[in-house]
Design an enzyme around this catalytic site. Structure first.
Site, PDB file in Angstrom:
ATOM      1  N   TRP A 234      24.978  52.724  37.666  1.00  0.00           N
ATOM      2  CA  TRP A 234      23.980  53.647  38.213  1.00  0.00           C
ATOM      3  C   TRP A 234      24.860  54.575  39.322  1.00  0.00           C
ATOM      4  CZ3 TRP A 234      18.564  54.280  36.899  1.00  0.00           C
ATOM      5  CH2 TRP A 234      18.253  53.551  35.652  1.00  0.00           C
TER       6      TRP A 234
ATOM      7  N   TYR B 159      22.025  59.867  37.885  1.00  0.00           N
ATOM      8  CA  TYR B 159      20.595  59.662  38.271  1.00  0.00           C
ATOM      9  C   TYR B 159      20.387  60.134  40.062  1.00  0.00           C
ATOM     10  CZ  TYR B 159      16.028  57.239  39.047  1.00  0.00           C
ATOM     11  OH  TYR B 159      14.709  56.809  39.202  1.00  0.00           O
TER      12      TYR B 159
ATOM     13  N   ARG C 292      13.830  63.393  43.168  1.00  0.00           N
ATOM     14  CA  ARG C 292      13.672  62.390  42.055  1.00  0.00           C
ATOM     15  C   ARG C 292      12.336  61.346  42.003  1.00  0.00           C
ATOM     16  NH1 ARG C 292      18.768  58.437  42.415  1.00  0.00           N
ATOM     17  NH2 ARG C 292      17.194  57.428  43.985  1.00  0.00           N
ATOM     18  N   ASP C 293      12.052  61.170  40.906  1.00  0.00           N
ATOM     19  CA  ASP C 293      11.177  60.161  40.849  1.00  0.00           C
ATOM     20  C   ASP C 293       9.849  60.859  41.206  1.00  0.00           C
ATOM     21  OD1 ASP C 293      10.169  57.485  39.776  1.00  0.00           O
ATOM     22  OD2 ASP C 293      10.315  56.469  41.965  1.00  0.00           O
TER      23      ASP C 293
ATOM     24  N   SER D  37      11.684  54.840  43.973  1.00  0.00           N
ATOM     25  CA  SER D  37      13.092  55.443  43.627  1.00  0.00           C
ATOM     26  C   SER D  37      13.122  56.887  44.302  1.00  0.00           C
ATOM     27  CB  SER D  37      13.514  55.232  42.238  1.00  0.00           C
ATOM     28  OG  SER D  37      13.431  53.824  41.779  1.00  0.00           O
TER      29      SER D  37
ATOM     30  N   ASP E 145      13.568  59.420  33.491  1.00  0.00           N
ATOM     31  CA  ASP E 145      12.369  59.936  33.966  1.00  0.00           C
ATOM     32  C   ASP E 145      11.971  61.230  34.151  1.00  0.00           C
ATOM     33  OD1 ASP E 145      11.994  56.915  33.746  1.00  0.00           O
ATOM     34  OD2 ASP E 145      11.509  56.875  35.879  1.00  0.00           O
TER      35      ASP E 145
ATOM     36  N   HIS F 264       9.835  56.193  26.789  1.00  0.00           N
ATOM     37  CA  HIS F 264       9.714  55.133  25.816  1.00  0.00           C
ATOM     38  C   HIS F 264       8.492  55.457  24.995  1.00  0.00           C
ATOM     39  CE1 HIS F 264       6.720  53.213  28.115  1.00  0.00           C
ATOM     40  NE2 HIS F 264       7.309  53.478  29.625  1.00  0.00           N
TER      41      HIS F 264
ATOM     42  N   LYS G 109      19.519  49.340  32.641  1.00  0.00           N
ATOM     43  CA  LYS G 109      19.191  48.609  33.901  1.00  0.00           C
ATOM     44  C   LYS G 109      19.731  47.170  34.320  1.00  0.00           C
ATOM     45  CE  LYS G 109      16.405  47.670  37.674  1.00  0.00           C
ATOM     46  NZ  LYS G 109      16.223  48.359  38.888  1.00  0.00           N
TER      47      LYS G 109
ATOM     48  N   GLU H 146      18.372  43.370  39.382  1.00  0.00           N
ATOM     49  CA  GLU H 146      18.058  44.091  40.335  1.00  0.00           C
ATOM     50  C   GLU H 146      16.560  44.528  40.329  1.00  0.00           C
ATOM     51  OE1 GLU H 146      20.801  47.512  40.388  1.00  0.00           O
ATOM     52  OE2 GLU H 146      22.717  46.296  40.536  1.00  0.00           O
TER      53      GLU H 146
ATOM     54  N   ASP I 158      12.969  46.572  40.729  1.00  0.00           N
ATOM     55  CA  ASP I 158      12.466  48.072  40.436  1.00  0.00           C
ATOM     56  C   ASP I 158      12.014  48.678  41.833  1.00  0.00           C
ATOM     57  OD1 ASP I 158      13.315  47.904  37.441  1.00  0.00           O
ATOM     58  OD2 ASP I 158      11.577  46.646  37.320  1.00  0.00           O
TER      59      ASP I 158
END
Ligand SMILES: *[C@@H]1O[C@H](CO)[C@@H](O)[C@H](O)[C@H]1NC(C)=O
Length: 395
Positions: A89, A117, A122-123, A129, A168, A213, A344, A348, A350
Protein backbone atom coordinates in the site's frame (compact mmCIF):
# COMPACT_ATOMS: atom_id res chain seq x y z
CA UNK A 1 -12.07 2.41 6.13
CA UNK A 2 -9.10 0.37 5.19
CA UNK A 3 -5.93 1.61 6.69
CA UNK A 4 -3.26 4.18 6.66
CA UNK A 5 -0.07 2.46 7.42
CA UNK A 6 2.29 4.26 9.68
CA UNK A 7 5.67 4.29 8.09
CA UNK A 8 7.84 3.66 11.11
CA UNK A 9 7.56 -0.07 11.53
CA UNK A 10 7.78 -0.80 7.85
CA UNK A 11 10.84 1.35 7.30
CA UNK A 12 12.58 -0.04 10.33
CA UNK A 13 11.65 -3.51 9.21
CA UNK A 14 13.02 -2.91 5.74
CA UNK A 15 16.34 -1.84 7.07
CA UNK A 16 16.42 -5.28 8.64
CA UNK A 17 15.04 -7.09 5.63
CA UNK A 18 17.20 -5.60 2.92
CA UNK A 19 20.46 -7.38 3.76
CA UNK A 20 18.76 -10.78 3.71
CA UNK A 21 18.02 -10.23 0.05
CA UNK A 22 21.72 -10.33 -0.63
CA UNK A 23 22.39 -13.56 1.24
CA UNK A 24 22.66 -16.86 -0.56
CA UNK A 25 19.37 -18.40 0.63
CA UNK A 26 17.26 -16.91 -2.08
CA UNK A 27 19.32 -16.60 -5.23
CA UNK A 28 16.20 -16.42 -7.40
CA UNK A 29 15.11 -13.28 -5.58
CA UNK A 30 18.31 -11.42 -6.24
CA UNK A 31 17.77 -10.44 -9.80
CA UNK A 32 15.32 -7.59 -10.15
CA UNK A 33 13.13 -7.36 -13.18
CA UNK A 34 13.56 -8.68 -16.69
CA UNK A 35 16.37 -8.22 -19.19
CA UNK A 36 14.36 -5.70 -21.16
CA UNK A 37 11.29 -3.50 -20.78
CA UNK A 38 8.07 -5.34 -19.91
CA UNK A 39 4.91 -4.85 -21.94
CA UNK A 40 1.71 -6.20 -20.42
CA UNK A 41 -1.27 -7.03 -22.58
CA UNK A 42 -4.27 -5.89 -20.56
CA UNK A 43 -6.62 -7.69 -22.91
CA UNK A 44 -5.31 -10.91 -21.32
CA UNK A 45 -5.08 -12.19 -17.76
CA UNK A 46 -1.48 -11.31 -16.84
CA UNK A 47 -1.79 -13.34 -13.63
CA UNK A 48 -1.62 -16.46 -15.79
CA UNK A 49 1.91 -15.46 -16.68
CA UNK A 50 3.10 -13.61 -13.58
CA UNK A 51 2.97 -14.66 -9.93
CA UNK A 52 2.05 -12.02 -7.36
CA UNK A 53 5.28 -11.05 -5.62
CA UNK A 54 5.73 -11.59 -1.88
CA UNK A 55 6.93 -8.08 -1.11
CA UNK A 56 9.68 -7.52 1.39
CA UNK A 57 7.66 -5.12 3.59
CA UNK A 58 5.06 -7.72 4.48
CA UNK A 59 7.81 -10.32 4.65
CA UNK A 60 9.60 -8.24 7.29
CA UNK A 61 6.42 -7.81 9.32
CA UNK A 62 5.75 -11.53 9.22
CA UNK A 63 9.34 -12.41 10.08
CA UNK A 64 9.13 -10.19 13.15
CA UNK A 65 5.89 -11.90 14.10
CA UNK A 66 7.52 -15.30 13.74
CA UNK A 67 10.22 -14.26 16.19
CA UNK A 68 7.56 -13.56 18.80
CA UNK A 69 6.08 -17.05 18.58
CA UNK A 70 7.25 -19.55 21.15
CA UNK A 71 5.10 -22.41 19.81
CA UNK A 72 7.41 -23.93 17.23
CA UNK A 73 4.73 -25.48 15.04
CA UNK A 74 2.84 -22.20 14.91
CA UNK A 75 6.12 -20.41 14.18
CA UNK A 76 6.92 -22.66 11.25
CA UNK A 77 3.40 -22.20 9.86
CA UNK A 78 3.77 -18.43 10.32
CA UNK A 79 7.05 -18.39 8.43
CA UNK A 80 5.23 -19.64 5.34
CA UNK A 81 3.01 -16.54 5.33
CA UNK A 82 6.08 -14.47 4.42
CA UNK A 83 6.19 -16.24 1.06
CA UNK A 84 2.61 -15.37 0.12
CA UNK A 85 2.26 -12.67 -2.52
CA UNK A 86 0.48 -9.55 -1.35
CA UNK A 87 -0.07 -5.95 -2.34
CA UNK A 88 1.99 -3.08 -1.01
CA UNK A 89 0.00 0.00 0.00
CA UNK A 90 1.44 3.34 -1.12
CA UNK A 91 -1.02 5.14 1.12
CA UNK A 92 0.84 8.37 1.83
CA UNK A 93 3.27 10.52 -0.10
CA UNK A 94 5.99 9.48 2.37
CA UNK A 95 5.26 5.82 1.75
CA UNK A 96 6.20 6.19 -1.92
CA UNK A 97 9.68 5.67 -0.47
CA UNK A 98 8.75 2.00 -0.19
CA UNK A 99 8.57 1.67 -3.95
CA UNK A 100 12.24 1.22 -4.82
CA UNK A 101 13.11 -1.17 -1.97
CA UNK A 102 10.07 -3.23 -2.97
CA UNK A 103 11.05 -3.39 -6.64
CA UNK A 104 14.59 -4.45 -5.82
CA UNK A 105 13.88 -8.18 -5.54
CA UNK A 106 11.05 -8.80 -8.00
CA UNK A 107 12.06 -11.56 -10.44
CA UNK A 108 11.03 -11.42 -14.09
CA UNK A 109 8.23 -13.96 -13.70
CA UNK A 110 6.58 -12.07 -10.83
CA UNK A 111 4.36 -8.99 -10.67
CA UNK A 112 4.48 -6.39 -7.92
CA UNK A 113 1.05 -5.41 -6.61
CA UNK A 114 0.58 -1.80 -5.48
CA UNK A 115 -2.44 -0.14 -3.91
CA UNK A 116 -2.88 3.50 -4.86
CA UNK A 117 -4.66 5.08 -1.89
CA UNK A 118 -4.24 8.74 -1.06
CA UNK A 119 -7.17 10.72 -2.47
CA UNK A 120 -7.95 14.09 -0.91
CA UNK A 121 -10.53 13.57 1.84
CA UNK A 122 -9.92 9.82 1.82
CA UNK A 123 -12.28 7.47 3.64
CA UNK A 124 -15.11 9.98 3.60
CA UNK A 125 -17.70 7.68 5.21
CA UNK A 126 -15.58 6.39 8.08
CA UNK A 127 -12.87 7.61 10.41
CA UNK A 128 -10.18 4.99 10.82
CA UNK A 129 -8.30 5.69 7.57
CA UNK A 130 -8.85 9.36 6.91
CA UNK A 131 -6.05 10.48 4.67
CA UNK A 132 -3.29 13.02 4.81
CA UNK A 133 -4.67 15.16 2.01
CA UNK A 134 -7.58 17.44 2.65
CA UNK A 135 -10.51 18.03 0.34
CA UNK A 136 -9.27 20.55 -2.22
CA UNK A 137 -5.68 19.31 -2.27
CA UNK A 138 -6.16 17.64 -5.62
CA UNK A 139 -3.16 19.38 -7.07
CA UNK A 140 -0.92 17.88 -4.41
CA UNK A 141 -2.42 14.47 -5.10
CA UNK A 142 -1.55 14.83 -8.77
CA UNK A 143 1.91 16.35 -8.50
CA UNK A 144 3.30 14.93 -5.26
CA UNK A 145 1.66 11.52 -5.35
CA UNK A 146 0.46 10.23 -8.74
CA UNK A 147 3.14 11.91 -10.89
CA UNK A 148 5.89 10.65 -8.59
CA UNK A 149 4.58 7.09 -8.75
CA UNK A 150 4.25 7.35 -12.54
CA UNK A 151 7.90 8.38 -12.83
CA UNK A 152 8.96 5.39 -10.74
CA UNK A 153 6.88 2.99 -12.81
CA UNK A 154 8.53 4.36 -15.95
CA UNK A 155 11.98 4.11 -14.44
CA UNK A 156 11.35 0.47 -13.50
CA UNK A 157 10.04 -0.57 -16.88
CA UNK A 158 11.68 -4.01 -16.61
CA UNK A 159 9.29 -4.95 -13.82
CA UNK A 160 5.57 -5.78 -14.12
CA UNK A 161 3.06 -4.02 -11.86
CA UNK A 162 -0.59 -4.56 -10.95
CA UNK A 163 -2.32 -1.50 -9.55
CA UNK A 164 -5.47 -1.30 -7.48
CA UNK A 165 -6.84 2.19 -7.69
CA UNK A 166 -8.29 3.91 -4.63
CA UNK A 167 -10.22 1.41 -2.53
CA UNK A 168 -13.67 2.53 -1.35
CA UNK A 169 -13.59 5.91 -3.08
CA UNK A 170 -16.09 5.60 -5.92
CA UNK A 171 -18.24 3.06 -4.01
CA UNK A 172 -18.55 5.67 -1.26
CA UNK A 173 -19.85 8.18 -3.80
CA UNK A 174 -22.49 5.69 -4.89
CA UNK A 175 -23.85 4.76 -1.47
CA UNK A 176 -22.76 7.47 0.92
CA UNK A 177 -23.68 10.54 -1.09
CA UNK A 178 -25.76 11.75 1.86
CA UNK A 179 -22.67 11.90 4.10
CA UNK A 180 -21.44 15.49 4.04
CA UNK A 181 -17.76 14.51 3.90
CA UNK A 182 -18.48 12.37 0.85
CA UNK A 183 -20.37 15.22 -0.80
CA UNK A 184 -17.38 17.45 -0.20
CA UNK A 185 -14.98 14.84 -1.57
CA UNK A 186 -16.93 13.82 -4.63
CA UNK A 187 -15.45 16.00 -7.34
CA UNK A 188 -11.91 15.46 -6.04
CA UNK A 189 -12.45 11.70 -6.02
CA UNK A 190 -13.76 11.69 -9.58
CA UNK A 191 -11.02 13.93 -10.96
CA UNK A 192 -8.34 12.20 -8.89
CA UNK A 193 -9.28 8.67 -9.95
CA UNK A 194 -9.47 9.67 -13.61
CA UNK A 195 -6.08 11.39 -13.33
CA UNK A 196 -4.55 8.32 -11.68
CA UNK A 197 -5.89 5.98 -14.38
CA UNK A 198 -4.68 8.23 -17.18
CA UNK A 199 -1.26 8.99 -15.72
CA UNK A 200 -0.49 5.44 -14.63
CA UNK A 201 -1.47 3.99 -18.01
CA UNK A 202 2.00 2.61 -18.73
CA UNK A 203 3.08 -0.48 -20.72
CA UNK A 204 4.41 -2.39 -17.68
CA UNK A 205 1.21 -1.83 -15.68
CA UNK A 206 -2.26 -3.37 -15.45
CA UNK A 207 -4.94 -1.42 -13.62
CA UNK A 208 -7.96 -2.48 -11.59
CA UNK A 209 -10.33 -0.01 -9.99
CA UNK A 210 -11.92 -0.75 -6.62
CA UNK A 211 -15.58 -1.81 -6.69
CA UNK A 212 -16.31 -2.51 -3.04
CA UNK A 213 -17.87 -5.95 -2.57
CA UNK A 214 -21.10 -7.88 -3.02
CA UNK A 215 -22.51 -6.61 0.26
CA UNK A 216 -21.93 -3.04 -0.92
CA UNK A 217 -22.44 -2.31 -4.61
CA UNK A 218 -24.02 -5.76 -4.96
CA UNK A 219 -27.40 -4.53 -3.68
CA UNK A 220 -29.82 -4.54 -6.60
CA UNK A 221 -30.34 -0.80 -6.36
CA UNK A 222 -26.59 -0.12 -6.37
CA UNK A 223 -25.54 -2.22 -9.35
CA UNK A 224 -26.42 0.20 -12.11
CA UNK A 225 -25.29 3.45 -10.44
CA UNK A 226 -22.15 1.65 -9.26
CA UNK A 227 -21.25 0.42 -12.72
CA UNK A 228 -21.96 3.80 -14.23
CA UNK A 229 -19.83 5.62 -11.67
CA UNK A 230 -16.84 3.37 -12.36
CA UNK A 231 -17.29 3.47 -16.12
CA UNK A 232 -17.46 7.25 -16.00
CA UNK A 233 -14.03 7.35 -14.34
CA UNK A 234 -12.63 4.95 -16.93
CA UNK A 235 -13.96 7.07 -19.77
CA UNK A 236 -12.89 10.34 -18.17
CA UNK A 237 -9.37 8.87 -18.13
CA UNK A 238 -9.57 8.35 -21.90
CA UNK A 239 -10.29 4.59 -21.74
CA UNK A 240 -6.71 3.66 -20.82
CA UNK A 241 -5.24 0.72 -22.68
CA UNK A 242 -3.73 -0.88 -19.58
CA UNK A 243 -7.01 -0.91 -17.72
CA UNK A 244 -8.27 -4.42 -17.01
CA UNK A 245 -11.26 -4.16 -14.68
CA UNK A 246 -12.16 -4.07 -11.03
CA UNK A 247 -11.07 -5.29 -7.60
CA UNK A 248 -13.51 -6.70 -5.08
CA UNK A 249 -13.49 -7.60 -1.40
CA UNK A 250 -10.42 -5.42 -0.77
CA UNK A 251 -9.64 -5.82 2.95
CA UNK A 252 -12.95 -7.66 3.03
CA UNK A 253 -14.42 -10.80 4.52
CA UNK A 254 -16.84 -12.16 1.95
CA UNK A 255 -16.79 -15.73 0.78
CA UNK A 256 -15.95 -16.42 -2.84
CA UNK A 257 -18.68 -18.97 -3.50
CA UNK A 258 -20.48 -19.96 -0.31
CA UNK A 259 -24.01 -21.00 -1.21
CA UNK A 260 -26.46 -20.10 0.12
CA UNK A 261 -24.51 -16.95 0.89
CA UNK A 262 -23.46 -15.81 4.31
CA UNK A 263 -26.40 -13.42 4.69
CA UNK A 264 -28.85 -15.27 2.50
CA UNK A 265 -31.32 -15.77 5.34
CA UNK A 266 -31.31 -12.13 6.43
CA UNK A 267 -34.64 -10.34 6.00
CA UNK A 268 -33.18 -7.97 3.40
CA UNK A 269 -31.46 -10.67 1.34
CA UNK A 270 -34.12 -10.39 -1.34
CA UNK A 271 -32.70 -7.00 -2.26
CA UNK A 272 -29.24 -8.35 -2.92
CA UNK A 273 -28.71 -10.97 -5.59
CA UNK A 274 -24.93 -10.97 -4.98
CA UNK A 275 -24.66 -13.09 -1.85
CA UNK A 276 -21.08 -14.12 -2.57
CA UNK A 277 -18.18 -12.56 -4.47
CA UNK A 278 -18.41 -14.99 -7.35
CA UNK A 279 -21.96 -13.89 -8.06
CA UNK A 280 -20.94 -10.29 -7.53
CA UNK A 281 -18.09 -10.54 -10.05
CA UNK A 282 -20.47 -12.03 -12.62
CA UNK A 283 -23.39 -9.71 -11.93
CA UNK A 284 -21.47 -6.47 -11.51
CA UNK A 285 -19.10 -7.49 -14.30
CA UNK A 286 -22.06 -7.74 -16.67
CA UNK A 287 -23.20 -4.27 -15.62
CA UNK A 288 -19.74 -2.86 -16.23
CA UNK A 289 -19.72 -4.34 -19.70
CA UNK A 290 -23.07 -2.70 -20.40
CA UNK A 291 -21.66 0.56 -19.07
CA UNK A 292 -18.75 0.22 -21.51
CA UNK A 293 -15.83 -0.74 -19.30
CA UNK A 294 -13.40 -3.69 -19.22
CA UNK A 295 -14.69 -6.03 -16.56
CA UNK A 296 -12.19 -8.61 -15.32
CA UNK A 297 -11.72 -8.86 -11.59
CA UNK A 298 -9.21 -9.41 -8.82
CA UNK A 299 -10.66 -10.69 -5.55
CA UNK A 300 -9.01 -10.25 -2.15
CA UNK A 301 -8.97 -13.60 -0.35
CA UNK A 302 -6.47 -12.55 2.30
CA UNK A 303 -8.83 -12.79 5.25
CA UNK A 304 -11.95 -14.61 4.07
CA UNK A 305 -11.03 -18.12 5.24
CA UNK A 306 -13.82 -18.20 7.84
CA UNK A 307 -17.36 -16.89 7.34
CA UNK A 308 -20.40 -16.45 9.56
CA UNK A 309 -18.58 -14.08 11.90
CA UNK A 310 -20.17 -10.73 11.14
CA UNK A 311 -23.48 -9.43 12.36
CA UNK A 312 -23.87 -7.50 9.11
CA UNK A 313 -22.27 -7.28 5.67
CA UNK A 314 -21.02 -3.81 6.38
CA UNK A 315 -18.97 -4.68 9.47
CA UNK A 316 -15.50 -4.10 8.12
CA UNK A 317 -13.24 -3.65 11.11
CA UNK A 318 -10.91 -6.38 12.44
CA UNK A 319 -13.53 -9.12 12.28
CA UNK A 320 -13.04 -11.48 15.18
CA UNK A 321 -12.47 -15.14 14.37
CA UNK A 322 -11.23 -14.47 10.83
CA UNK A 323 -8.68 -16.66 9.08
CA UNK A 324 -6.34 -16.31 6.12
CA UNK A 325 -8.04 -17.40 2.89
CA UNK A 326 -6.99 -18.95 -0.39
CA UNK A 327 -3.45 -18.13 -1.47
CA UNK A 328 -2.95 -15.99 -4.58
CA UNK A 329 -3.71 -17.92 -7.75
CA UNK A 330 -4.95 -17.36 -11.27
CA UNK A 331 -6.99 -20.56 -11.05
CA UNK A 332 -10.29 -19.06 -10.00
CA UNK A 333 -12.57 -21.28 -12.07
CA UNK A 334 -14.24 -18.18 -13.52
CA UNK A 335 -13.04 -16.50 -16.67
CA UNK A 336 -14.08 -13.05 -15.42
CA UNK A 337 -12.01 -13.43 -12.26
CA UNK A 338 -8.34 -13.03 -13.18
CA UNK A 339 -6.98 -14.01 -9.78
CA UNK A 340 -7.47 -14.43 -6.09
CA UNK A 341 -4.92 -12.15 -4.45
CA UNK A 342 -4.02 -10.91 -0.99
CA UNK A 343 -4.55 -7.17 -0.96
CA UNK A 344 -4.92 -6.25 2.70
CA UNK A 345 -1.80 -7.42 4.57
CA UNK A 346 -3.24 -9.80 7.17
CA UNK A 347 -2.06 -8.82 10.65
CA UNK A 348 -2.26 -5.07 10.04
CA UNK A 349 -5.16 -3.49 11.90
CA UNK A 350 -8.17 -1.94 10.16
CA UNK A 351 -8.61 0.65 12.90
CA UNK A 352 -8.21 1.29 16.60
CA UNK A 353 -10.66 -0.05 19.17
CA UNK A 354 -9.68 2.74 21.58
CA UNK A 355 -12.84 4.82 21.77
CA UNK A 356 -10.91 7.87 22.97
CA UNK A 357 -8.67 7.97 19.88
CA UNK A 358 -9.22 10.68 17.26
CA UNK A 359 -9.49 8.07 14.52
CA UNK A 360 -11.76 5.76 16.50
CA UNK A 361 -14.59 4.46 14.34
CA UNK A 362 -17.49 2.80 16.12
CA UNK A 363 -17.29 -0.17 13.73
CA UNK A 364 -14.01 -1.08 15.45
CA UNK A 365 -15.83 -1.29 18.78
CA UNK A 366 -18.65 -3.57 17.59
CA UNK A 367 -19.18 -6.93 19.29
CA UNK A 368 -17.85 -8.76 16.21
CA UNK A 369 -14.63 -6.70 16.06
CA UNK A 370 -11.43 -8.03 17.61
CA UNK A 371 -10.38 -5.96 20.63
CA UNK A 372 -8.06 -4.49 21.59
CA UNK A 373 -6.82 -3.40 18.17
CA UNK A 374 -4.22 -0.73 17.39
CA UNK A 375 -4.50 2.14 14.90
CA UNK A 376 -5.14 1.30 11.26
CA UNK A 377 -2.07 -0.15 9.62
CA UNK A 378 -0.33 -1.02 12.86
CA UNK A 379 0.68 -4.62 13.39
CA UNK A 380 -1.56 -6.65 15.68
CA UNK A 381 0.31 -9.77 16.69
CA UNK A 382 -2.68 -11.46 18.33
CA UNK A 383 -4.79 -10.85 15.27
CA UNK A 384 -2.10 -12.27 13.00
CA UNK A 385 -1.89 -15.41 15.14
CA UNK A 386 -5.66 -15.77 14.98
CA UNK A 387 -5.64 -15.47 11.18
CA UNK A 388 -2.95 -18.12 11.07
CA UNK A 389 -4.70 -20.57 13.39
CA UNK A 390 -7.94 -20.12 11.47
CA UNK A 391 -6.36 -20.18 8.01
CA UNK A 392 -8.45 -22.00 5.43
CA UNK A 393 -6.76 -23.76 3.74
CA UNK A 394 -4.35 -24.19 6.67
CA UNK A 395 -0.65 -23.35 6.52
C1 LIG B 1 13.01 2.03 -19.88
O1 LIG B 1 13.49 2.92 -18.89
C2 LIG B 1 14.79 3.40 -19.12
C3 LIG B 1 15.17 4.27 -17.94
O2 LIG B 1 15.08 3.53 -16.74
C4 LIG B 1 14.83 4.18 -20.44
O3 LIG B 1 16.14 4.62 -20.69
C5 LIG B 1 14.33 3.28 -21.55
O4 LIG B 1 14.22 4.05 -22.74
C6 LIG B 1 12.97 2.70 -21.23
N1 LIG B 1 12.59 1.73 -22.25
C7 LIG B 1 11.41 1.71 -22.82
C8 LIG B 1 11.18 0.66 -23.85
O5 LIG B 1 10.53 2.48 -22.51
Amino acid sequence: MKFSKSATLAFAATAVAAPSATTKEQPSKRQAGCASAVTLDASTNVFKKYTLHANNFYRAEVEEAVNLLSDSSLASAAAKVADVGSFLWLDTIANIAKFEPAVADVPCNEILGLVIYDLPGRDCAAKASNGELKVGELNRYKKDYIDVIAALLKKHNKTAFALIIEPDSLPNLVTNSDVQACKNSASGYRDGVAYALKTLNLPNVVQYIDAGHGGWLGWDANLKPGAEELAKAYKAAGSPKQFRGFATNVAGWNSWDQSPGEFASASDAKYNSCQNEKTYVQTFGARLKTAGMPNHALVDTGRNGVTGLREEWGNWCNVNGAGFGVRPTANTGLELADAFVWIKPGGESDGTSDSSAVRYDSFCGKPDAFQPSPEAGQWNQEYFEMLLRNANPPF
